[in-house]
Scaffold this active site. Structure first.
Site, PDB file in Angstrom:
ATOM      1  N   HIS A 291       2.018   4.399  -2.990  1.00 38.35           N
ATOM      2  CA  HIS A 291       2.337   5.579  -3.025  1.00 38.35           C
ATOM      3  C   HIS A 291       3.433   6.403  -3.249  1.00 38.35           C
ATOM      4  CE1 HIS A 291      -1.741   6.459  -0.704  1.00 38.35           C
ATOM      5  NE2 HIS A 291      -1.528   5.717   0.182  1.00 38.35           N
TER       6      HIS A 291
ATOM      7  N   HIS B  94       0.899  -1.317  -0.020  1.00 35.94           N
ATOM      8  CA  HIS B  94      -0.075   0.195   0.056  1.00 35.94           C
ATOM      9  C   HIS B  94       0.886   1.444  -0.068  1.00 35.94           C
ATOM     10  CE1 HIS B  94      -3.566   2.248   1.328  1.00 35.94           C
ATOM     11  NE2 HIS B  94      -2.704   3.173   1.795  1.00 35.94           N
ATOM     12  N   GLU B  95       1.983   1.227   0.797  1.00 35.54           N
ATOM     13  CA  GLU B  95       2.732   2.455   0.928  1.00 35.54           C
ATOM     14  C   GLU B  95       3.774   2.578  -0.172  1.00 35.54           C
ATOM     15  OE1 GLU B  95       2.443   4.838   3.049  1.00 35.54           O
ATOM     16  OE2 GLU B  95       0.489   3.713   3.833  1.00 35.54           O
TER      17      GLU B  95
END
Length: 374
Positions: free
Chosen positions: A71, A67-68
């Site tokens: 980003h 998820h990170e």
């Protein structure tokens, strides 16, 4: 956020975890191994439940990391510089050196994380669908549900959630006014945080104390972060038109790296009103920072043969600004050792420094100034 464990680098980005992330993994393992999987897939042995719990706990951490990283990698493609990726108790934090340059870049960067979580959720559901009934199927379904919750929850439209960043980008694009978008996204986040806190107390009252407490903690964090963002934006407006030269402490006392700690104390520290000292090399370039606390931490019997440079080994060099830079840039990163925000360099030499106290004084003065007539 400081990384307790460092996993290495991905595309040049330092990746690691705060100790609190390990606590969450441990809780997941215990919850799955001691009850959740036994309820979902009864009849298997305890060993199977605990092994599956460990595997899913590690896969959940990998999901948070994905998820990170979504980003971070999207941000790099949009021209942003990424400081680090760190997992912690409430998910993960991707720290940026600068802000998005365009509304489209901000929306793409913010949406990439939830998109990755939803994609992983779909893959885990697909795996669960083809497995026969049993522990592996129950474990895959649980992981799918967690990623689904992570993706959907982060799309809530309020800062500091990913959905709040998406909202910010859309408002910025619509109004062409970044400050107006800041205020709208932060107010929305504050409202969402309070609503989640209230919902958490209701869950504690009527259903599950543990689940309700988790909602309360999450809501309280979101509301607090949104409030901090509102205050930060207010501070940024207060620093409008103010230069670094107006904020800095000029000609500060410096800590030459080649001195011993005792030499520094005798020749600089005892005659100074400062509590923090930029460390400089022979060429005058800043190498790090020492504070009174870090000097006191050196045992008295070692101060005469410990050089100052040894105290800053492994430190990142302090942030460097020019006297004519916009003072609002001081709000973009947290302070360092001793509350040092930045050192000011002109002509290759340190000519000033800015501490939290310097910044706080300037902000208070800005609030005391009469408002300009409309």
């Amino acid at each position: 956020m400081r990384q307790t464990l460092r996993f290495g680098r991905v595309a040049g980005i330092p990746v690691g975890a705060h100790w609190s992330a390990l606590g969450i993994v441990a809780l997941v393992v215990v919850a799955l191994g001691s009850g959740v999987l036994a309820t979902a897939a009864p009849g298997a042995g305890r060993t199977a439940y605990w092994v599956a719990g460990v595997v899913i706990g590690l896969l959940l951490m990998a999901s948070l990391l994905a998820h990170e990283l979504a980003h971070a990698l999207t941000a790099k493609r949009c021209g942003m510089e990424v400081e680090s990726v760190t997992l912690w108790a409430l998910g993960g934090v991707t720290e940026f050196r600068d802000e998005a340059r365009t509304p489209a870049g901000e929306v793409a960067t913010a949406a990439a994380g939830p998109a990755a979580s939803l994609l992983l959720s779909g893959l885990a559901f697909a795996v669960a669908a083809v497995l026969p009934p049993g522990v592996p199927r129950a474990a895959a379904a649980w992981l799918a549900m967690m990623n689904l919750i992570l993706g959907v929850f982060n799309l809530l439209p309020g800062s500091p959630l990913d959905g709040g960043r998406v909202l910010h980008g859309l408002l910025w694009s619509r109004y062409g006014d970044r400050a107006r978008a800041d205020a709208g996204a932060a107010r929305s986040g504050y409202g969402i945080g309070l609503a989640l806190t209230f919902a958490g107390f209701m869950v504690i009252w009527v259903w599950s104390p543990l689940g309700g407490m988790w909602l309360v903690i999450t809501g309280w964090y979101i509301a607090g972060a949104a409030r901090s963002e509102i205050l930060s934006r207010t501070a940024r407006r207060g620093l409008g038109g103010v230069s670094v030269r107006d904020v800095m402490t000029a000609t500060p006392d410096l800590a030459p790296a080649w001195l011993t700690v005792q030499g520094l104390v005798d020749t600089v520290v005892l005659g100074s009103h400062q509590s923090v000292f930029p460390v400089v090399g022979f060429d005058g370039a800043p190498l790090g920072v020492v504070s009174l606390e870090s000097l006191l931490a050196v045992p008295a019997e070692r101060r005469a043969d410990t050089r100052v440079e040894a105290l800053v080994m492994g430190q990142k060099p302090p942030r460097v600004l020019s006297p004519d830079d916009d003072a609002a840039a001081l709000l973009e990163r947290p302070s360092r050792t001793g509350g040092l925000r930045a050192v000011v360099v002109e002509g290759g030499l340190v000519t000033g420094m800015i501490t939290d106290a310097d910044l706080g004084r300037t902000l208070q003065q800005a609030l005391l100034r009469p408002a300009a007539p409309v």
